[in-house]
Design a protein around this motif. Structure first.
Motif, PDB file in Angstrom:
ATOM      1  N   LEU A  24       0.829  -1.205   0.000  1.00  0.00           N
ATOM      2  CA  LEU A  24       0.000   0.000   0.000  1.00  0.00           C
ATOM      3  C   LEU A  24       0.863   1.255   0.000  1.00  0.00           C
ATOM      4  N   PRO A  25       0.359   2.361  -0.551  1.00  0.00           N
ATOM      5  CA  PRO A  25       1.127   3.610  -0.477  1.00  0.00           C
ATOM      6  C   PRO A  25       1.263   4.049   0.973  1.00  0.00           C
ATOM      7  N   PRO A  26       2.294   4.865   1.279  1.00  0.00           N
ATOM      8  CA  PRO A  26       2.460   5.317   2.658  1.00  0.00           C
ATOM      9  C   PRO A  26       1.245   6.119   3.117  1.00  0.00           C
ATOM     10  N   PRO A  27       1.004   6.146   4.408  1.00  0.00           N
ATOM     11  CA  PRO A  27      -0.139   6.911   4.907  1.00  0.00           C
ATOM     12  C   PRO A  27      -0.050   8.374   4.483  1.00  0.00           C
ATOM     13  N   GLN A  28      -1.189   8.998   4.296  1.00  0.00           N
ATOM     14  CA  GLN A  28      -1.247  10.384   3.826  1.00  0.00           C
ATOM     15  C   GLN A  28      -0.478  11.328   4.741  1.00  0.00           C
ATOM     16  N   TRP A  29      -0.597  11.144   6.049  1.00  0.00           N
ATOM     17  CA  TRP A  29       0.056  12.058   6.984  1.00  0.00           C
ATOM     18  C   TRP A  29       1.565  12.042   6.852  1.00  0.00           C
ATOM     19  N   SER A  30       2.165  10.918   6.454  1.00  0.00           N
ATOM     20  CA  SER A  30       3.622  10.843   6.376  1.00  0.00           C
ATOM     21  C   SER A  30       4.162  11.705   5.249  1.00  0.00           C
ATOM     22  N   GLN A  31       3.333  12.020   4.263  1.00  0.00           N
ATOM     23  CA  GLN A  31       3.775  12.844   3.145  1.00  0.00           C
ATOM     24  C   GLN A  31       3.485  14.328   3.391  1.00  0.00           C
ATOM     25  N   GLU A  32       2.712  14.633   4.413  1.00  0.00           N
ATOM     26  CA  GLU A  32       2.295  16.007   4.631  1.00  0.00           C
ATOM     27  C   GLU A  32       2.696  16.506   6.012  1.00  0.00           C
ATOM     28  N   VAL A  33       3.997  16.363   6.321  1.00  0.00           N
ATOM     29  CA  VAL A  33       4.501  16.869   7.588  1.00  0.00           C
ATOM     30  C   VAL A  33       5.568  17.916   7.323  1.00  0.00           C
ATOM     31  N   GLU A  34       5.796  18.726   8.314  1.00  0.00           N
ATOM     32  CA  GLU A  34       6.822  19.769   8.228  1.00  0.00           C
ATOM     33  C   GLU A  34       7.784  19.545   9.396  1.00  0.00           C
ATOM     34  N   ASP A  35       9.079  19.514   9.099  1.00  0.00           N
ATOM     35  CA  ASP A  35      10.110  19.373  10.127  1.00  0.00           C
ATOM     36  C   ASP A  35      10.620  20.756  10.489  1.00  0.00           C
ATOM     37  N   LEU A  36      10.602  21.057  11.777  1.00  0.00           N
ATOM     38  CA  LEU A  36      10.953  22.393  12.266  1.00  0.00           C
ATOM     39  C   LEU A  36      11.904  22.316  13.449  1.00  0.00           C
ATOM     40  N   LEU A  37      12.663  23.390  13.624  1.00  0.00           N
ATOM     41  CA  LEU A  37      13.431  23.586  14.850  1.00  0.00           C
ATOM     42  C   LEU A  37      12.644  24.548  15.719  1.00  0.00           C
ATOM     43  N   ALA A  38      12.531  24.248  16.997  1.00  0.00           N
ATOM     44  CA  ALA A  38      11.864  25.142  17.944  1.00  0.00           C
ATOM     45  C   ALA A  38      12.940  25.942  18.668  1.00  0.00           C
ATOM     46  N   ILE A  39      12.868  27.269  18.548  1.00  0.00           N
ATOM     47  CA  ILE A  39      13.846  28.145  19.191  1.00  0.00           C
ATOM     48  C   ILE A  39      13.101  29.250  19.937  1.00  0.00           C
ATOM     49  N   ARG A  40      13.844  30.004  20.714  1.00  0.00           N
ATOM     50  CA  ARG A  40      13.314  31.217  21.348  1.00  0.00           C
ATOM     51  C   ARG A  40      14.267  32.354  21.039  1.00  0.00           C
ATOM     52  N   VAL A  41      13.675  33.499  20.731  1.00  0.00           N
ATOM     53  CA  VAL A  41      14.440  34.723  20.510  1.00  0.00           C
ATOM     54  C   VAL A  41      13.852  35.763  21.450  1.00  0.00           C
ATOM     55  N   ALA A  42      14.684  36.270  22.342  1.00  0.00           N
ATOM     56  CA  ALA A  42      14.243  37.237  23.347  1.00  0.00           C
ATOM     57  C   ALA A  42      13.037  36.721  24.126  1.00  0.00           C
ATOM     58  N   GLY A  43      13.000  35.418  24.369  1.00  0.00           N
ATOM     59  CA  GLY A  43      11.926  34.808  25.133  1.00  0.00           C
ATOM     60  C   GLY A  43      10.698  34.423  24.327  1.00  0.00           C
ATOM     61  N   ASP A  44      10.603  34.869  23.080  1.00  0.00           N
ATOM     62  CA  ASP A  44       9.442  34.563  22.244  1.00  0.00           C
ATOM     63  C   ASP A  44       9.667  33.263  21.457  1.00  0.00           C
ATOM     64  N   PRO A  45       8.627  32.426  21.332  1.00  0.00           N
ATOM     65  CA  PRO A  45       8.771  31.154  20.611  1.00  0.00           C
ATOM     66  C   PRO A  45       8.741  31.347  19.096  1.00  0.00           C
ATOM     67  N   TYR A  46       9.690  30.717  18.427  1.00  0.00           N
ATOM     68  CA  TYR A  46       9.767  30.743  16.973  1.00  0.00           C
ATOM     69  C   TYR A  46      10.031  29.331  16.471  1.00  0.00           C
ATOM     70  N   ALA A  47       9.841  29.146  15.178  1.00  0.00           N
ATOM     71  CA  ALA A  47      10.173  27.881  14.521  1.00  0.00           C
ATOM     72  C   ALA A  47      10.899  28.196  13.221  1.00  0.00           C
ATOM     73  N   ILE A  48      11.760  27.271  12.817  1.00  0.00           N
ATOM     74  CA  ILE A  48      12.537  27.396  11.578  1.00  0.00           C
ATOM     75  C   ILE A  48      12.380  26.091  10.819  1.00  0.00           C
ATOM     76  N   ARG A  49      12.063  26.184   9.534  1.00  0.00           N
ATOM     77  CA  ARG A  49      11.933  24.984   8.697  1.00  0.00           C
ATOM     78  C   ARG A  49      13.310  24.363   8.462  1.00  0.00           C
ATOM     79  N   LEU A  50      13.410  23.059   8.689  1.00  0.00           N
ATOM     80  CA  LEU A  50      14.682  22.373   8.452  1.00  0.00           C
ATOM     81  C   LEU A  50      15.094  22.436   6.990  1.00  0.00           C
ATOM     82  N   LEU A  51      14.125  22.427   6.085  1.00  0.00           N
ATOM     83  CA  LEU A  51      14.449  22.464   4.656  1.00  0.00           C
ATOM     84  C   LEU A  51      15.116  23.772   4.232  1.00  0.00           C
ATOM     85  N   GLU A  52      14.999  24.811   5.049  1.00  0.00           N
ATOM     86  CA  GLU A  52      15.529  26.124   4.684  1.00  0.00           C
ATOM     87  C   GLU A  52      16.930  26.385   5.222  1.00  0.00           C
TER      88      GLU A  52
END
Length: 180
Positions: A24-52
């Motif tokens: 069977l093809p892989p589950p739909q969710w496995s193809q539609e995810v985003e990998d991110l780094l979770a960081i904080r800048v000056a205490g505020d939460p941010y995310a950065i795409r791993l692909l970038e």
């Protein structure tokens, strides 16, 4: 009681399910995810795409140099080369925090540069459906193009290509003309 036929039947059922999982093809969710780094800048939460980004390093010494832009923290030796390091807090409008940021993400391959920040919180794998545009946040933060909804709350997603383009434009305006 003899349970052998029941066990054999269950084993055959599990083998068949296992074999079918590869057909069977892989589950739909496995193809539609985003990998991110979770960081904080000056205490505020941010995310950065791993692909970038091209990579991430920690604890590198940054040597200050005369700067044409306030965002330039200095130079660091990374992966056998000398890379300009820019403060992500300053770029995002927070000003430069005291001390040297511990973490750096590498951007670009041919002319790499690093963006430094102080707080790395971890790795996130989220369904793409949890990322959405937020016009209110976009108006406040020029380098934020989306918001990621996580179990811990929302995180502004920084557009690294936009940050890098802005830095290169700033530097380009300050570079001396090449000798002919």
């Amino acid at each position: 009681m003899n349970e052998t036929p029941v066990v054999e039947s269950k084993a055959a059922e599990l083998r068949q399910a296992f074999d079918l999982s590869f057909a069977l093809p892989p589950p739909q969710w496995s193809q539609e995810v985003e990998d991110l780094l979770a960081i904080r800048v000056a205490g505020d939460p941010y995310a950065i795409r791993l692909l970038e980004i091209a990579g991430m390093v920690a604890g590198r010494r940054v040597v200050a140099v005369p700067a044409v832009t306030l965002d330039l923290l200095g130079l660091a030796g990374i992966r056998g080369g000398v890379v300009p390091v820019f403060g992500l807090a300053s770029i995002l409008g927070y000003g430069q925090p005291p001390g040297s940021p511990r973490w750096m993400i590498l951007c670009g391959v041919e002319e790499p540069l690093a963006l430094a920040f102080s707080d790395f919180e971890g790795y996130l794998r989220l369904p793409k459906s949890s990322l959405h545009a937020d016009e209110n946040l976009r108006a406040k933060r020029q380098y934020v193009n989306q918001v990621a909804s996580t179990e811990a709350g929302t995180r502004a997603v920084i557009s690294i290509p936009l940050v890098v383009e802005t830095i290169r434009n700033r530097i380009g305006h300050h570079r001396p003309a090449k000798e002919q």
